[in-house]
Design an enzyme around this catalytic site. Structure first.
Site, mmCIF file in Angstrom:
data_model
loop_
_atom_site.group_PDB
_atom_site.id
_atom_site.type_symbol
_atom_site.label_atom_id
_atom_site.label_comp_id
_atom_site.label_asym_id
_atom_site.label_seq_id
_atom_site.Cartn_x
_atom_site.Cartn_y
_atom_site.Cartn_z
ATOM 1 N NE ARG A 1 39.712 38.933 47.035
ATOM 2 C CZ ARG A 1 40.616 39.197 47.982
ATOM 3 N NH1 ARG A 1 40.294 39.093 49.234
ATOM 4 N NH2 ARG A 1 41.848 39.589 47.665
ATOM 5 C CB THR A 2 39.785 34.973 41.249
ATOM 6 O OG1 THR A 2 39.473 36.339 41.516
ATOM 7 C CG2 THR A 2 39.078 34.538 39.988
ATOM 8 C CE LYS B 1 61.556 23.162 32.464
ATOM 9 N NZ LYS B 1 60.984 21.830 32.251
ATOM 10 N NE ARG C 1 43.277 37.116 38.583
ATOM 11 C CZ ARG C 1 42.835 37.580 39.741
ATOM 12 N NH1 ARG C 1 43.684 37.898 40.700
ATOM 13 N NH2 ARG C 1 41.552 37.725 39.965
HETATM 14 N N1 CP Z 1 38.482 40.094 43.467
HETATM 15 C C1 CP Z 1 39.610 39.494 43.070
HETATM 16 O O1 CP Z 1 39.837 39.266 41.862
HETATM 17 O O2 CP Z 1 40.435 39.135 44.084
HETATM 18 P P1 CP Z 1 41.760 38.285 43.905
HETATM 19 O O3 CP Z 1 42.735 39.125 43.107
HETATM 20 O O4 CP Z 1 42.251 37.974 45.278
HETATM 21 O O5 CP Z 1 41.405 37.053 43.126
#
Ligand code: CP
Length: 315
Positions: free
Chosen positions: A60-61, A90, A111
């Site tokens: 999603r994100t 590396k 992320r």
């Molecule tokens: N809600 C959420 O963060 O989903 P993902 O991990 O798929 O991005």
């Protein structure tokens, strides 16, 4: 400060950065974007490039950020798995990787599995950085899209009664939502989890200093009537050292149609950040109060469109 300056050029790392005025302004912008014909938005980020770097898996994100940039006429540089496909393999540091993305992009959405990394990345970056989830730390844009979904339905974010269930210890979304709702007034969250996955003492202590009431409950019997939302979460396998313990805990609290029928109010939103791995019975999906597969997920794209446009646009 003028509203248009609130987000412009800023990093979004934690809900701690935001206040009532900024969240209300963001939500106004989300509503505007939702109402605007697609073609009219295409110039918003024309000529802008956003780097998406996801050191942890995401459906999603990642996808909603990618779609958000494209729906605003911008472009993306995408790393879904930099630990295998970038020079991090590396031995390049996160700081150097960030400086490189900065040469090519106008903003970074990242992320990372280690809490606190996004703060470090934002410190070295000269372009805006958006936290797309840092370990068990925070997931600010998920919290914003979730609370926008609550706001859109109930028309307010004060006097809210919510239920949060599952892995509250490791759920970064949970941590951001608590901070988000504590910005508003007179909100109460009921917390239900296996005792091993309770919110940490540190988080509970911190919440006590904020404007929010947290009430820990032990069973479905204690769920109060007429919550504005229920927020189910997955037990996060990837955070467990002891995989047997994960197996024991993973399905401690399953959301069933029977439970919805017995305990949810007629206006209770049934939410989950997803992915789900067995903790919501499929029969719940058809309930009109269940929004995790549709409204909540789609609002993710709209909230990210609003945020990216406010951070990057020059109009
Ligand atoms: N809600 C959420 O963060 O989903 P993902 O991990 O798929 O991005």
């Amino acid at each position: 400060m003028k509203n248009s300056e609130i987000f412009f050029g800023k990093d979004i790392i934690s809900l701690d950065q935001l206040d009532r005025k900024s969240i209300e302004f963001l939500f106004q912008e989300v509503k505007r974007i939702k109402k605007t014909p697609v073609k009219k938005l295409l110039k918003t980020l024309s000529g802008k490039v956003v780097g998406l770097m996801f050191f942890e898996p995401s459906t999603r994100t990642f996808s909603s950020n990618s779609a958000a940039v494209k729906r605003l006429g911008g472009q993306t540089v995408e790393y879904q798995n930099p630990l295998e496909t970038s020079s991090v393999v590396k031995g390049e540091t996160i700081e150097d990787t960030t400086k490189m993305m900065e040469q090519y992009c106008d903003a970074i959405v990242m992320r990372h599995p280690i809490a606190g990394t996004l703060r470090k990345v934002a410190e070295v970056s000269d372009i805006p950085v958006i936290n797309a989830g840092d370990g068990i730390g925070e997931h600010p844009t998920q919290a914003l899209l979730d609370m926008f979904t609550v706001f859109e339905k109930h028309k307010h974010l004060d006097n809210i009664k919510g239920l949060m269930v599952g892995d509250l210890l490791n759920g970064r979304t949970v941590h951001s939502i608590i901070k988000c709702l504590s910005i508003f007034s007179n909100n109460t969250l009921y917390l239900l989890s296996p005792k091993q996955l309770r919110l940490s003492d540190k988080d509970l202590e911190e919440a006590k200093k904020r404007k929010i009431k947290l009430i820990e409950i032990k069973s479905f019997k204690e769920i109060p009537a007429d919550c504005h939302f229920w927020y189910w979460t997955r037990v996060q396998k990837e955070r467990f050292v002891d995989k047997d313990e994960y197996e024991r805990l993973k399905l401690s609290f399953i959301l069933t149609k029977k439970l919805v029928d017995e305990k949810a109010g007629k206006n209770t939103l049934i939410m989950h950040p997803l992915p789900r791995v067995g903790e919501i019975e499929l029969a719940v999906d058809a309930d009109p109060r269940a929004v995790y597969l549709n409204i909540e997920a789609k609002n993710g794209m709209f909230v990210r469109m609003a945020l990216l446009s406010l951070i990057l646009k020059t109009r």
